[in-house]
Design a protein around this motif. Structure first.
Motif, PDB file in Angstrom:
ATOM      1  N   ILE A   1     -45.717  21.387  31.784  1.00  0.00           N
ATOM      2  CA  ILE A   1     -46.567  22.551  32.052  1.00  0.00           C
ATOM      3  C   ILE A   1     -47.157  23.091  30.757  1.00  0.00           C
ATOM      4  O   ILE A   1     -48.356  23.404  30.672  1.00  0.00           O
ATOM      5  N   LEU A   2     -46.311  23.202  29.720  1.00  0.00           N
ATOM      6  CA  LEU A   2     -46.787  23.674  28.418  1.00  0.00           C
ATOM      7  C   LEU A   2     -47.853  22.740  27.860  1.00  0.00           C
ATOM      8  O   LEU A   2     -48.884  23.197  27.337  1.00  0.00           O
ATOM      9  N   ASN A   3     -47.626  21.436  27.976  1.00  0.00           N
ATOM     10  CA  ASN A   3     -48.606  20.466  27.485  1.00  0.00           C
ATOM     11  C   ASN A   3     -49.954  20.642  28.162  1.00  0.00           C
ATOM     12  O   ASN A   3     -51.011  20.625  27.511  1.00  0.00           O
ATOM     13  N   LEU A   4     -49.938  20.783  29.492  1.00  0.00           N
ATOM     14  CA  LEU A   4     -51.193  20.925  30.233  1.00  0.00           C
ATOM     15  C   LEU A   4     -51.930  22.200  29.824  1.00  0.00           C
ATOM     16  O   LEU A   4     -53.159  22.194  29.681  1.00  0.00           O
ATOM     17  N   LEU A   5     -51.201  23.282  29.636  1.00  0.00           N
ATOM     18  CA  LEU A   5     -51.832  24.536  29.206  1.00  0.00           C
ATOM     19  C   LEU A   5     -52.471  24.379  27.822  1.00  0.00           C
ATOM     20  O   LEU A   5     -53.605  24.828  27.594  1.00  0.00           O
TER      21      LEU A   5
ATOM     22  N   TYR B   1     -49.357  15.044  19.703  1.00  0.00           N
ATOM     23  CA  TYR B   1     -48.355  15.938  20.290  1.00  0.00           C
ATOM     24  C   TYR B   1     -48.088  15.588  21.750  1.00  0.00           C
ATOM     25  O   TYR B   1     -46.933  15.506  22.182  1.00  0.00           O
ATOM     26  N   THR B   2     -49.148  15.375  22.512  1.00  0.00           N
ATOM     27  CA  THR B   2     -48.989  15.076  23.939  1.00  0.00           C
ATOM     28  C   THR B   2     -48.259  13.761  24.153  1.00  0.00           C
ATOM     29  O   THR B   2     -47.386  13.646  25.026  1.00  0.00           O
ATOM     30  N   THR B   3     -48.581  12.768  23.348  1.00  0.00           N
ATOM     31  CA  THR B   3     -47.920  11.468  23.461  1.00  0.00           C
ATOM     32  C   THR B   3     -46.435  11.588  23.155  1.00  0.00           C
ATOM     33  O   THR B   3     -45.584  11.121  23.922  1.00  0.00           O
TER      34      THR B   3
ATOM     35  N   ILE C   1     -40.889  17.766  16.340  1.00  0.00           N
ATOM     36  CA  ILE C   1     -41.658  18.160  15.155  1.00  0.00           C
ATOM     37  C   ILE C   1     -41.832  16.975  14.209  1.00  0.00           C
ATOM     38  O   ILE C   1     -42.936  16.702  13.711  1.00  0.00           O
ATOM     39  N   GLY C   2     -40.730  16.249  13.955  1.00  0.00           N
ATOM     40  CA  GLY C   2     -40.816  15.091  13.074  1.00  0.00           C
ATOM     41  C   GLY C   2     -41.753  14.030  13.606  1.00  0.00           C
ATOM     42  O   GLY C   2     -42.567  13.463  12.861  1.00  0.00           O
ATOM     43  N   ALA C   3     -41.661  13.762  14.907  1.00  0.00           N
ATOM     44  CA  ALA C   3     -42.542  12.774  15.517  1.00  0.00           C
ATOM     45  C   ALA C   3     -43.995  13.239  15.475  1.00  0.00           C
ATOM     46  O   ALA C   3     -44.915  12.446  15.233  1.00  0.00           O
ATOM     47  N   GLY C   4     -44.207  14.541  15.707  1.00  0.00           N
ATOM     48  CA  GLY C   4     -45.571  15.074  15.666  1.00  0.00           C
ATOM     49  C   GLY C   4     -46.187  14.951  14.280  1.00  0.00           C
ATOM     50  O   GLY C   4     -47.364  14.608  14.135  1.00  0.00           O
ATOM     51  N   ILE C   5     -45.387  15.227  13.252  1.00  0.00           N
ATOM     52  CA  ILE C   5     -45.890  15.099  11.880  1.00  0.00           C
ATOM     53  C   ILE C   5     -46.254  13.650  11.584  1.00  0.00           C
ATOM     54  O   ILE C   5     -47.307  13.368  10.985  1.00  0.00           O
TER      55      ILE C   5
END
Length: 298
Positions: free
Chosen positions: A152-156, A199-201, A65-69
């Motif tokens: 799998i979650l990322n691809l979806l 997010y994906t990265t 979460i921190g990295a995504g923000i």
């Protein structure tokens, strides 16, 4: 686990990640923002450090979460410098990721000097460790590699995102001004794309490493672009190349006892160079014909 099981898990997970990165990489390439993924992979370091101190673990949800923000913040800074401050895109990317990365290093030196947390352990993963990084339930059952479920979650999520915004992404990638004229919120679409890239990265480089994630964002789309100028075939070929890079890179690394991620990047680079040679060098030598440079079609 046997070698075959490990090989399947590594190749399967790498293929999922390569498809996710490739799908986003196509639209990043069309927008001339391919290297933004590299900027994000370094700019998120402060978020990783803060997430670590909140959760007490390098693999806690707070870290992602921190990295995504921080990835979204980096995207906003890059976009502001480009549109408001009129700074060139490459300069905007360079300024943003070096500044945030430096802040992350300072935070590590000030706050994490007594714990096992440094820029290498939080930025460079090793996909060979994937089969032993298991998801253990509260009851003590092993559900398999944690990163595979995340892939799998990322691809979806990526597939759903592109499916829902395909027309908008296509229009704003080819002609942002035209998209704005017909009423598309180009800025919001760009922010949504960059947030998904962020997010994906972030969620991928723990497993395969930042260098491989950036390579998967850039190399398969760029290679596919040498062979087709139509968007749908471009997307399909990008996904196929990502899977081929994952399979070939793994077995070559196994044969020469080398880094799996490094070999995958090498295979991708050789594919690109080989494609460029076939498309642009051989025709000048009188062998074959190159693709015409036409505007991209559907």
């Amino acid at each position: 686990m046997s070698f075959d099981q490990n090989a399947f898990l590594i190749i399967f997970t790498a293929s999922l990640i390569s498809i996710s990165c490739g799908l986003l990489g196509v639209f990043m390439m069309l927008r001339k923002m391919s290297m933004t993924g590299d900027a994000i992979s370094h700019a998120v370091l402060p978020g990783i450090v803060i997430g670590f101190f909140v959760s007490g673990s390098q693999r806690g949800l707070e870290v992602i979460i921190g990295a995504g923000i921080l990835g979204i913040i980096a995207t906003l800074i890059i976009n502001w410098l480009k549109t408001k401050a009129k700074v060139q895109l490459d300069a905007s990317i360079g300024i943003t990721f070096t500044l945030l990365f430096a802040i992350g290093i300072i935070l590590i030196n000030l706050l994490a000097y007594k714990v096992d947390l440094d820029q290498e352990c939080v930025l460079y993963g090793e996909i060979a460790y994937l089969p032993i990084d298991l998801w253990i339930t509260d009851a003590g059952f092993s559900m398999g590699p944690r990163i595979t479920y995340l892939a799998i979650l990322n691809l979806l999520l990526v597939s759903t995102f592109i499916f829902l915004l395909y027309k908008e992404l296509k229009l704003t990638s080819f002609d942002e001004s035209f998209g704005m004229v017909i009423g598309l919120p180009a800025g919001a679409i760009n922010l949504a794309l960059m947030s998904m890239v962020s997010y994906t990265t972030v969620s991928s480089f723990e497993a395969v490493g930042a260098i491989l994630v950036v390579a998967l964002l850039v190399v398969p789309p760029a290679t596919a672009f040498l062979w087709t100028k139509k968007l749908i075939p471009l997307i399909k070929l990008t996904c196929g190349l990502g899977i081929f890079i994952s399979i070939t890179g793994y077995y070559l690394a196994y044969l020469v006892d080398s880094s799996i991620a490094g070999m995958m990047v090498t295979v991708g680079g050789l594919l690109f160079l080989g494609s460029a040679f076939v498309q642009y060098v051989l025709p000048k030598l009188g062998v074959g014909t190159s693709l015409p440079v036409n505007p991209l079609e559907r």
